[in-house]
Design an enzyme around this catalytic site. Sequence first.
Site, PDB file in Angstrom:
ATOM      1  N   ASN A  61      10.420  16.702  -9.358  1.00  0.00           N
ATOM      2  CA  ASN A  61      11.165  16.369  -8.132  1.00  0.00           C
ATOM      3  C   ASN A  61      11.865  15.036  -8.343  1.00  0.00           C
ATOM      4  O   ASN A  61      11.732  14.418  -9.404  1.00  0.00           O
ATOM      5  CB  ASN A  61      10.210  16.335  -6.929  1.00  0.00           C
TER       6      ASN A  61
ATOM      7  N   ASP B 201      -5.550  18.670  -5.460  1.00  0.00           N
ATOM      8  CA  ASP B 201      -5.045  17.591  -4.611  1.00  0.00           C
ATOM      9  C   ASP B 201      -5.847  16.333  -4.953  1.00  0.00           C
ATOM     10  O   ASP B 201      -7.016  16.202  -4.588  1.00  0.00           O
ATOM     11  CB  ASP B 201      -5.194  17.969  -3.124  1.00  0.00           C
ATOM     12  N   ILE B 202      -5.201  15.422  -5.669  1.00  0.00           N
ATOM     13  CA  ILE B 202      -5.903  14.235  -6.204  1.00  0.00           C
ATOM     14  C   ILE B 202      -6.439  13.363  -5.065  1.00  0.00           C
ATOM     15  O   ILE B 202      -7.601  12.949  -5.059  1.00  0.00           O
ATOM     16  CB  ILE B 202      -4.948  13.410  -7.095  1.00  0.00           C
TER      17      ILE B 202
HETATM   18  O1  PMT Z   1       9.517   7.413  -5.770  1.00  0.00           O
HETATM   19  P1  PMT Z   1      10.573   7.112  -4.738  1.00  0.00           P
HETATM   20  O2  PMT Z   1      11.941   7.655  -5.116  1.00  0.00           O
HETATM   21  O3  PMT Z   1      10.633   5.650  -4.386  1.00  0.00           O
HETATM   22  O4  PMT Z   1      10.179   7.912  -3.418  1.00  0.00           O
HETATM   23  C1  PMT Z   1       9.024   7.558  -2.712  1.00  0.00           C
HETATM   24  C2  PMT Z   1       8.341   8.770  -2.078  1.00  0.00           C
HETATM   25  C3  PMT Z   1       9.264   9.411  -1.065  1.00  0.00           C
HETATM   26  C4  PMT Z   1       7.970   9.800  -3.150  1.00  0.00           C
HETATM   27  C5  PMT Z   1       7.033   8.216  -1.401  1.00  0.00           C
HETATM   28  O5  PMT Z   1       7.411   7.290  -0.410  1.00  0.00           O
HETATM   29  C6  PMT Z   1       6.224   9.327  -0.756  1.00  0.00           C
HETATM   30  O6  PMT Z   1       6.413   9.688   0.400  1.00  0.00           O
HETATM   31  N1  PMT Z   1       5.267   9.922  -1.526  1.00  0.00           N
HETATM   32  C7  PMT Z   1       4.451  11.062  -1.088  1.00  0.00           C
HETATM   33  C8  PMT Z   1       5.184  12.316  -1.399  1.00  0.00           C
HETATM   34  C9  PMT Z   1       4.617  13.561  -0.702  1.00  0.00           C
HETATM   35  O7  PMT Z   1       5.289  14.308  -0.083  1.00  0.00           O
HETATM   36  O8  PMT Z   1       3.444  13.751  -0.766  1.00  0.00           O
HETATM   37  P2  PMT Z   1       2.720  15.087  -0.141  1.00  0.00           P
HETATM   38  O9  PMT Z   1       3.021  15.248   1.277  1.00  0.00           O
HETATM   39  O10 PMT Z   1       2.995  16.209  -1.071  1.00  0.00           O
HETATM   40  O11 PMT Z   1       1.255  14.652  -0.321  1.00  0.00           O
HETATM   41  C10 PMT Z   1       0.537  13.855   0.620  1.00  0.00           C
HETATM   42  C11 PMT Z   1      -0.307  12.863  -0.121  1.00  0.00           C
HETATM   43  O12 PMT Z   1      -1.209  13.524  -1.023  1.00  0.00           O
HETATM   44  C12 PMT Z   1       0.480  11.898  -0.970  1.00  0.00           C
HETATM   45  O13 PMT Z   1      -0.148  10.658  -0.874  1.00  0.00           O
HETATM   46  C13 PMT Z   1       0.356  12.453  -2.390  1.00  0.00           C
HETATM   47  O14 PMT Z   1       0.422  11.442  -3.388  1.00  0.00           O
HETATM   48  C14 PMT Z   1      -1.031  13.102  -2.345  1.00  0.00           C
HETATM   49  N2  PMT Z   1      -1.142  14.272  -3.226  1.00  0.00           N
HETATM   50  C15 PMT Z   1      -0.410  15.386  -2.973  1.00  0.00           C
HETATM   51  C16 PMT Z   1      -0.564  16.512  -3.769  1.00  0.00           C
HETATM   52  C17 PMT Z   1      -1.492  16.473  -4.846  1.00  0.00           C
HETATM   53  N3  PMT Z   1      -1.665  17.516  -5.643  1.00  0.00           N
HETATM   54  N4  PMT Z   1      -2.191  15.355  -5.063  1.00  0.00           N
HETATM   55  C18 PMT Z   1      -2.044  14.257  -4.273  1.00  0.00           C
HETATM   56  O15 PMT Z   1      -2.684  13.229  -4.511  1.00  0.00           O
END
Ligand code: PMT
Length: 406
Positions: A220, A316-317
């Site tokens: 992404n 999911d970490i």
């Molecule tokens: O890197 P940049 O260009 O500066 O952009 C920053 C960002 C938009 C990526 C950042 O601000 C942000 O929002 N990151 C989270 C992205 C996201 O959508 O995460 P999620 O909704 O898929 O997941 C929720 C949370 O669980 C997040 O903290 C993610 O790191 C964590 N996660 C998700 C999936 C997974 N398999 N393991 C995780 O740890």
Amino acid sequence: MASLSGKRIVLGVTGGIAAYKSAELTRLLVKAGAMVDVVLTEAGARFVGATTFQALSGRPVWTSLWDERMPNAMAHIDLTRGADLLLVVPATANFLVKLVHGMADDLLSTLCLARPRAGVDGALRDCPLFVAPAMNRQMWESPATQRNVTQLRDDGLHILGPGSGDQACGEMGDGRMLEAAEIFAALEASLCPKLLARKRVLLTAGPTFEALDPVRGLTNSSSGKMGFALARACAEAGAEVTLVAGPVTQTTPAGVTRIDVTSALQMRDAVLANLGGQNVFIAVAAVADYRPAAPADHKIKKSGQPLSIELVPNPDILAEVASRSDAPFCVGFAAESRNLAEYAEGKRKAKNLALVVGNLVQDGLGGDINAVTLFDAAGAHPLPAAEKLEVARGIVAHIASMLATR
Ligand code: PMT
């Protein structure tokens, strides 16, 4: 907040080829709103002239103990009275000797000796002295220079660098002066309140890349900027920081330990391997929710037919870390394209997190500016749109206040 705006800075420049970087440093400091008085040694003026510094600082440049522009002929005392920082950039090996022995044979060395120190001779506050050494690698490695640097650290001076790399003399090694931007970042960090002192913080940042075959994959457009800004803000706040980074091109912030990974599975392994003893875990990474079930060993050939790829969920970490009985204080991020409050709060509760930082993808993904809302048990706390480092400092302040009340 760390701000050089309104600070009075005395910038001493001694005679080294790295003096050209001091011109850039002056520009950065002035752009940040600082008032910069440049003091050139005789040798420093051989490398970059006073006119350059005068144009960049918009202020008179000082070179001599006998300068008659200071009405009381006390330039060696008056320049640092009321100053917030005194810098020597670059500092030659010879100038380090002067500092060690308290020599005062020109304006800059005299200023350094006479700089105000809190509690000494009635001075109410410190004018800290930052020194950026620059010299040939053998001069730097010599026992004499190393002894001098140790002594200066013991005397409470802040030694910035040096770095390593190509040298003007054609050799390669330690002794190369830090870049102006690195020195600027170190000065900003020195002004930050140490809200996370004695804390250990583990972060994830950037995207993950899930291989389809040896040349292609699912990823992404996360740039890593938000995660790296947060790692820097945590380090500035005094934390010991470990950053697990997906494939990005960001520069590692000073003082941060970086572990590079590619896939979600590698990110999970790196997080779990470094989790012991951490006080805070901040998951900024945009981790791929799925990965190809069976990546091809060789490049997938075009067949002209539709292609189906089976995907399996990634672990999911964040959820895994937060569910542990010894979980650190866990902070998640939520990037949404709509219904930010509803989805972010939903993630906070589902993953049992103390705090979720919500942002809209149209605000946060890829760019330099972000606008976030912090969701915790007390409600929603919006932070205004700002540079990601500024936003990160706001998030750190919020985390620190939550830690303080736990
Ligand atoms: O890197 P940049 O260009 O500066 O952009 C920053 C960002 C938009 C990526 C950042 O601000 C942000 O929002 N990151 C989270 C992205 C996201 O959508 O995460 P999620 O909704 O898929 O997941 C929720 C949370 O669980 C997040 O903290 C993610 O790191 C964590 N996660 C998700 C999936 C997974 N398999 N393991 C995780 O740890």
